[in-house]
Design a protein around this motif. Sequence first.
Motif, PDB file in Angstrom:
ATOM      1  N   LEU A  30       0.908  -1.219   0.060  1.00 42.30           N
ATOM      2  CA  LEU A  30      -0.129   0.000   0.055  1.00 42.30           C
ATOM      3  C   LEU A  30       0.927   1.274   0.038  1.00 42.30           C
ATOM      4  CD1 LEU A  30      -2.682  -0.916   2.679  1.00 42.30           C
ATOM      5  CD2 LEU A  30      -3.106  -0.801   0.091  1.00 42.30           C
ATOM      6  N   ASP A  31       0.704   2.099  -0.882  1.00 40.83           N
ATOM      7  CA  ASP A  31       1.588   3.134  -1.041  1.00 40.83           C
ATOM      8  C   ASP A  31       1.001   4.470  -0.592  1.00 40.83           C
ATOM      9  OD1 ASP A  31       2.941   1.632  -2.868  1.00 40.83           O
ATOM     10  OD2 ASP A  31       2.015   2.429  -4.667  1.00 40.83           O
ATOM     11  N   VAL A  32      -0.116   4.460   0.251  1.00 39.89           N
ATOM     12  CA  VAL A  32      -0.755   5.714   1.015  1.00 39.89           C
ATOM     13  C   VAL A  32      -1.047   5.339   2.188  1.00 39.89           C
ATOM     14  CG1 VAL A  32      -1.657   6.752  -1.429  1.00 39.89           C
ATOM     15  CG2 VAL A  32      -2.840   5.188  -0.145  1.00 39.89           C
ATOM     16  N   ASP A  33      -1.214   6.555   3.140  1.00 36.45           N
ATOM     17  CA  ASP A  33      -1.739   6.280   4.546  1.00 36.45           C
ATOM     18  C   ASP A  33      -2.591   7.330   4.886  1.00 36.45           C
ATOM     19  OD1 ASP A  33      -1.879   5.307   7.115  1.00 36.45           O
ATOM     20  OD2 ASP A  33       0.307   5.246   7.393  1.00 36.45           O
ATOM     21  N   ARG A  34      -3.213   7.191   5.968  1.00 39.51           N
ATOM     22  CA  ARG A  34      -4.257   8.121   6.552  1.00 39.51           C
ATOM     23  C   ARG A  34      -3.680   9.791   6.461  1.00 39.51           C
ATOM     24  NH1 ARG A  34      -6.458   8.267  12.467  1.00 39.51           N
ATOM     25  NH2 ARG A  34      -4.409   9.200  12.784  1.00 39.51           N
ATOM     26  N   GLY A  35      -4.812  10.363   5.748  1.00 39.81           N
ATOM     27  CA  GLY A  35      -4.585  11.950   5.450  1.00 39.81           C
ATOM     28  C   GLY A  35      -3.503  12.137   4.227  1.00 39.81           C
ATOM     29  N   ASP A  36      -3.231  11.142   3.313  1.00 38.44           N
ATOM     30  CA  ASP A  36      -2.644  11.241   2.076  1.00 38.44           C
ATOM     31  C   ASP A  36      -3.766  11.962   1.132  1.00 38.44           C
ATOM     32  OD1 ASP A  36       0.084  10.723   3.122  1.00 38.44           O
ATOM     33  OD2 ASP A  36      -0.241   8.577   2.257  1.00 38.44           O
ATOM     34  N   ILE A  37      -3.100  12.929   0.299  1.00 40.74           N
ATOM     35  CA  ILE A  37      -4.072  13.514  -0.855  1.00 40.74           C
ATOM     36  C   ILE A  37      -3.896  12.477  -1.940  1.00 40.74           C
ATOM     37  CG2 ILE A  37      -4.450  15.330  -2.228  1.00 40.74           C
ATOM     38  CD1 ILE A  37      -3.465  17.276  -0.353  1.00 40.74           C
ATOM     39  N   VAL A  38      -4.762  11.991  -2.661  1.00 40.57           N
ATOM     40  CA  VAL A  38      -4.803  11.206  -3.745  1.00 40.57           C
ATOM     41  C   VAL A  38      -5.438  11.762  -5.150  1.00 40.57           C
ATOM     42  CG1 VAL A  38      -4.722   9.168  -2.319  1.00 40.57           C
ATOM     43  CG2 VAL A  38      -7.029   9.941  -3.153  1.00 40.57           C
ATOM     44  N   ARG A  39      -5.295  11.352  -6.229  1.00 44.16           N
ATOM     45  CA  ARG A  39      -5.722  12.102  -7.543  1.00 44.16           C
ATOM     46  C   ARG A  39      -6.603  10.593  -8.134  1.00 44.16           C
ATOM     47  NH1 ARG A  39      -6.414  16.946  -6.420  1.00 44.16           N
ATOM     48  NH2 ARG A  39      -4.381  17.942  -5.923  1.00 44.16           N
ATOM     49  N   ARG A  40      -7.309  11.122  -9.018  1.00 46.93           N
ATOM     50  CA  ARG A  40      -8.276   9.969  -9.821  1.00 46.93           C
ATOM     51  C   ARG A  40      -7.185   9.096 -10.812  1.00 46.93           C
ATOM     52  NH1 ARG A  40     -13.511   9.712 -11.522  1.00 46.93           N
ATOM     53  NH2 ARG A  40     -13.882  11.486 -10.683  1.00 46.93           N
ATOM     54  N   GLY A  41      -7.335   7.902 -10.481  1.00 43.76           N
ATOM     55  CA  GLY A  41      -6.362   7.016 -11.335  1.00 43.76           C
ATOM     56  C   GLY A  41      -4.858   6.535 -10.640  1.00 43.76           C
ATOM     57  N   GLN A  42      -4.790   7.327  -9.683  1.00 41.80           N
ATOM     58  CA  GLN A  42      -3.569   7.387  -8.899  1.00 41.80           C
ATOM     59  C   GLN A  42      -3.359   5.753  -8.382  1.00 41.80           C
ATOM     60  OE1 GLN A  42      -2.405  10.157  -5.891  1.00 41.80           O
ATOM     61  NE2 GLN A  42      -1.018   8.438  -5.011  1.00 41.80           N
ATOM     62  N   ILE A  43      -2.199   4.991  -8.607  1.00 38.33           N
ATOM     63  CA  ILE A  43      -2.016   3.705  -8.134  1.00 38.33           C
ATOM     64  C   ILE A  43      -1.769   3.852  -6.592  1.00 38.33           C
ATOM     65  CG2 ILE A  43      -0.546   1.680  -8.016  1.00 38.33           C
ATOM     66  CD1 ILE A  43       0.021   2.042 -10.852  1.00 38.33           C
ATOM     67  N   LEU A  44      -2.608   3.173  -5.807  1.00 39.14           N
ATOM     68  CA  LEU A  44      -2.663   3.202  -4.232  1.00 39.14           C
ATOM     69  C   LEU A  44      -2.026   1.916  -3.627  1.00 39.14           C
ATOM     70  CD1 LEU A  44      -5.963   4.536  -3.603  1.00 39.14           C
ATOM     71  CD2 LEU A  44      -4.013   6.080  -4.192  1.00 39.14           C
ATOM     72  N   GLY A  45      -1.985   1.099  -4.409  1.00 40.06           N
ATOM     73  CA  GLY A  45      -1.251  -0.279  -4.014  1.00 40.06           C
ATOM     74  C   GLY A  45      -1.685  -1.548  -4.762  1.00 40.06           C
ATOM     75  N   LYS A  46      -1.185  -2.675  -4.596  1.00 44.31           N
ATOM     76  CA  LYS A  46      -1.441  -3.917  -5.025  1.00 44.31           C
ATOM     77  C   LYS A  46      -1.630  -5.143  -4.372  1.00 44.31           C
ATOM     78  CE  LYS A  46       1.305  -4.653  -8.777  1.00 44.31           C
ATOM     79  NZ  LYS A  46       2.636  -4.874  -9.490  1.00 44.31           N
ATOM     80  N   LEU A  47      -2.449  -6.142  -5.048  1.00 43.04           N
ATOM     81  CA  LEU A  47      -2.344  -7.354  -4.470  1.00 43.04           C
ATOM     82  C   LEU A  47      -1.403  -8.142  -5.005  1.00 43.04           C
ATOM     83  CD1 LEU A  47      -6.134  -8.197  -4.796  1.00 43.04           C
ATOM     84  CD2 LEU A  47      -4.958  -7.114  -2.554  1.00 43.04           C
ATOM     85  N   GLU A  48      -0.990  -9.473  -4.558  1.00 42.38           N
ATOM     86  CA  GLU A  48       0.005 -10.406  -4.914  1.00 42.38           C
ATOM     87  C   GLU A  48      -0.292 -10.882  -6.459  1.00 42.38           C
ATOM     88  OE1 GLU A  48       2.989 -11.162  -4.027  1.00 42.38           O
ATOM     89  OE2 GLU A  48       2.880 -10.534  -1.741  1.00 42.38           O
ATOM     90  N   ASP A  49       0.541 -10.627  -7.355  1.00 38.98           N
ATOM     91  CA  ASP A  49       0.016 -10.596  -8.801  1.00 38.98           C
ATOM     92  C   ASP A  49       1.199 -11.535  -9.657  1.00 38.98           C
ATOM     93  OD1 ASP A  49       2.125  -8.930  -8.783  1.00 38.98           O
ATOM     94  OD2 ASP A  49       1.103  -7.285 -10.012  1.00 38.98           O
ATOM     95  N   GLY A  50       1.896 -12.463  -8.875  1.00 41.10           N
ATOM     96  CA  GLY A  50       2.775 -13.089  -9.586  1.00 41.10           C
ATOM     97  C   GLY A  50       2.266 -14.328 -10.522  1.00 41.10           C
ATOM     98  N   VAL A  51       1.249 -14.896 -10.240  1.00 42.91           N
ATOM     99  CA  VAL A  51       0.583 -15.887 -11.170  1.00 42.91           C
ATOM    100  C   VAL A  51      -0.092 -14.907 -12.316  1.00 42.91           C
ATOM    101  CG1 VAL A  51      -1.074 -17.390 -11.664  1.00 42.91           C
ATOM    102  CG2 VAL A  51       0.149 -17.413  -9.638  1.00 42.91           C
ATOM    103  N   GLU A  52      -0.651 -13.860 -12.152  1.00 41.11           N
ATOM    104  CA  GLU A  52      -1.123 -12.951 -13.231  1.00 41.11           C
ATOM    105  C   GLU A  52      -0.049 -12.629 -14.157  1.00 41.11           C
ATOM    106  OE1 GLU A  52      -3.883 -13.649 -10.320  1.00 41.11           O
ATOM    107  OE2 GLU A  52      -2.000 -12.867 -10.244  1.00 41.11           O
ATOM    108  N   GLU A  53       1.081 -12.105 -13.715  1.00 40.36           N
ATOM    109  CA  GLU A  53       2.193 -11.941 -14.399  1.00 40.36           C
ATOM    110  C   GLU A  53       2.661 -12.926 -15.455  1.00 40.36           C
ATOM    111  OE1 GLU A  53       5.095  -9.846 -12.023  1.00 40.36           O
ATOM    112  OE2 GLU A  53       4.146  -7.945 -12.321  1.00 40.36           O
ATOM    113  N   ALA A  54       2.718 -14.044 -14.720  1.00 45.14           N
ATOM    114  CA  ALA A  54       3.333 -15.097 -15.706  1.00 45.14           C
ATOM    115  C   ALA A  54       2.331 -15.506 -16.687  1.00 45.14           C
ATOM    116  CB  ALA A  54       3.402 -16.197 -14.680  1.00 45.14           C
TER     117      ALA A  54
END
Length: 292
Positions: free
Chosen positions: A60-84
């Motif tokens: 997770l790239d953000v925490d409480r109080g952070d300002i975010v913009r539409r479309g900004q990447i905030l985090g990821k789930l494990e995706d090793g299988v999907e990349e393969a």
Amino acid sequence: MILVLVRRVMLCVGFVLTSPFVTSAAPATSEANATEFECVIEPYQRVKLASPVVGVIARLDVDRGDIVRRGQILGKLEDGVEEASLALAEARAGNEYVVKSQEARLQFLRSKYKRLNELHSKAITSQAALEEADAEAKVAEQQLKEAELNREVAYLEIRRAVEVLNQRTLRSPIDGVVVERLLVPGEYQNEQTPILNLAQIDPLHVEVFVSTSYYGRIHIGSKAEVRPEQPVGGVYTAVVTVVDRVLDAASGTFGVRLTLPNPDLLLPAGIPCKVLFEMNPAMPVLVDGGSN
């Protein structure tokens, strides 16, 4: 329901006790054209952000109080299988050998048929050999079309793999701020569990409950002055965007919503305020013209 009624009554009582524009008597047509009410500044919308798929949170790239913009990447789930899976689909789509081999075979069989046709015209070869060559060429043509179709399917598999991979990425649907982070990396996110709470605070909503005696005097599109309580303070201009058409008989109020621009995100949400409406003249009394 009881809490809503109590809130509406308290707002109306607060208005009566504090407003310099209202007396204990019902408002008359000679009353000042501006009236002040208690209000609350709230976010334009709240979003409980979750992933469309389940899995373990990688980061997770953000925490409480952070300002975010539409479309900004905030985090990821494990995706090793999907990349393969995406890499496998790209490899299949990049394989041109099947199509090229079918093209070469079709070209050879067409040339063979052409030669046999010339020989058959000179009565050197049989009709059966000519028909066999023609059939082989037609089968090769269909096999080439099948190979081309499989290549198109492989490209579609790439698109599918990309979409599946993108589902593992958390993106902000709004411009706003992070209100709360509910999960941390390493935790499992299921269908019922949001990961982040977001709030859009540009613009803001101003919610007001007004006595039914003022119904018809506040209209959509009219402007009003909003004064947040200290320590924020200041005077801001808002526009009426919603006037409830269903009144609450128990509390004798109806709801009004205003939209308050907040481009610099200086105003916080969740603060009490006072709003000063520009009132229209009182509504005329409706008389039933069909009664005797």
